[in-house]
Design a protein around this motif. Structure first.
Motif, short mmCIF file in Angstrom:
data_model
loop_
_atom_site.label_atom_id
_atom_site.label_comp_id
_atom_site.label_asym_id
_atom_site.label_seq_id
_atom_site.Cartn_x
_atom_site.Cartn_y
_atom_site.Cartn_z
N ASN A 287 0.98 -2.72 5.81
CA ASN A 287 2.10 -3.52 4.96
C ASN A 287 2.79 -4.65 5.59
O ASN A 287 2.55 -5.89 5.30
CB ASN A 287 3.06 -2.40 4.01
CG ASN A 287 2.27 -1.94 3.17
OD1 ASN A 287 1.50 -2.16 2.62
ND2 ASN A 287 2.90 -0.48 3.06
N ILE B 84 8.66 0.94 1.57
CA ILE B 84 8.88 -0.09 0.29
C ILE B 84 10.33 -0.51 0.23
O ILE B 84 10.78 -1.76 0.09
CB ILE B 84 8.56 0.70 -1.01
CG1 ILE B 84 8.57 -0.28 -2.23
CG2 ILE B 84 9.33 1.92 -1.16
CD1 ILE B 84 8.05 0.29 -3.30
N GLN C 55 5.88 7.87 -3.58
CA GLN C 55 6.38 6.33 -3.48
C GLN C 55 7.38 6.07 -4.39
O GLN C 55 7.24 6.51 -5.69
CB GLN C 55 4.85 5.69 -3.60
CG GLN C 55 5.18 4.31 -3.60
CD GLN C 55 5.10 3.58 -2.27
OE1 GLN C 55 5.51 4.27 -1.46
NE2 GLN C 55 5.01 2.24 -1.99
N CYS D 160 6.00 4.49 3.50
CA CYS D 160 5.21 3.42 3.51
C CYS D 160 6.06 2.26 3.73
O CYS D 160 5.54 1.25 3.77
CB CYS D 160 4.05 3.46 2.34
SG CYS D 160 2.97 4.97 2.56
N LYS E 165 0.77 -1.02 0.22
CA LYS E 165 -0.09 0.00 -0.04
C LYS E 165 0.93 1.22 0.18
O LYS E 165 2.06 1.43 0.62
CB LYS E 165 -0.99 0.00 1.30
CG LYS E 165 -1.75 -1.08 1.35
CD LYS E 165 -2.59 -1.07 2.57
CE LYS E 165 -3.69 -2.30 2.51
NZ LYS E 165 -4.30 -2.57 4.12
N SER E 166 0.15 2.29 -0.85
CA SER E 166 0.94 3.51 -0.76
C SER E 166 0.29 4.75 0.11
O SER E 166 -0.60 4.41 0.72
CB SER E 166 1.25 3.95 -2.22
OG SER E 166 2.12 5.16 -2.42
#
Length: 217
Positions: free
Chosen positions: A92, A63, A30, A61, A17-18
């Motif tokens: 996440n 990544i 992102q 978030c 999810k962003s």
């Protein structure tokens, strides 16, 4: 084999999810999954991520942190000032079934954290704010803080600032007594930003960025 591994990492990261309400003041964008997979693959074959403790400053978030876990990092710590972004990062983490022994997130201003806040860190991997008019030189502040926390720092910056980092390293030598080696690892990579803010006129914006490596000598 390397291509297959890249595709698998990219696929895993695409499912994360962003930002739901990105903050332009924090330059929140992102990191594209393909770009994240490529730069992490480069770092892994150069310095190794497996078994390392990695810090991600301005993690958003998460990544890059999740990519490090995918590459068998022993521990990942993400730091961000925005608690709403960290809430998504925690979602996440729950979605992919990880626990705090592998990755956890710290809600704090990156500039205020200290080395004593962490038991140990092998390297910093980050995609910091680029340092626009809203946050002038914040990119430099992130790199300085990262070099206080670890001997090796990988960081994403606008390609237009590439040659400026050598001058900054000389300033660090004079002011801080640091002897820092600066390398451009991946040059002129296209960083695609979807239309996120009111001032964006196009559906996608493209910025040329470099993956830089900073290392204490």
């Amino acid at each position: 084999m390397a291509t297959v591994r890249l595709k698998r990492i990219e696929h895993d990261l695409e499912g994360l999810k962003s930002f739901t309400n990105p903050d332009v003041r924090l330059e929140q964008y992102q990191t594209p999954a393909r770009f994240a997979a490529e730069l992490l693959h480069y770092i892994d074959i150069t310095d190794g991520i497996a078994g390392k403790t990695v810090l991600d400053l301005g993690c958003g978030c998460g990544i890059l942190g999740f990519g490090c876990v995918r590459l068998a990092a022993a521990k990942v710590v993400g730091v961000d000032i925005d608690d709403s972004a960290l809430s998504i990062a925690i979602e996440n983490k729950e979605d992919v079934g990880l626990d705090d022994d592998t990755i956890f997130f710290l809600n704090n201003d990156v500039i205020n954290i200290e080395k004593s806040d962490f038991s140990h860190s092998d390297m910093v991997i980050m995609n910091p704010p680029f340092g626009t008019k809203k946050q002038p030189k914040v990119d430099e502040k992130f790199v300085v803080k990262a070099l206080e926390l670890a001997d090796i720092v990988y960081s994403v910056h606008k390609s237009s600032t590439r040659h400026h980092w050598g001058t900054i390293a000389e300033q660090w030598k004079e002011k801080l007594g640091w002897n820092i080696k600066v390398q451009t690892c991946i040059a002129g990579q296209r960083f695609t930003i979807p239309r996120m803010y009111k001032f964006h006129k196009k559906q996608e914006q493209e910025v040329l960025v470099d993956l830089m490596r900073f290392c204490h000598q």
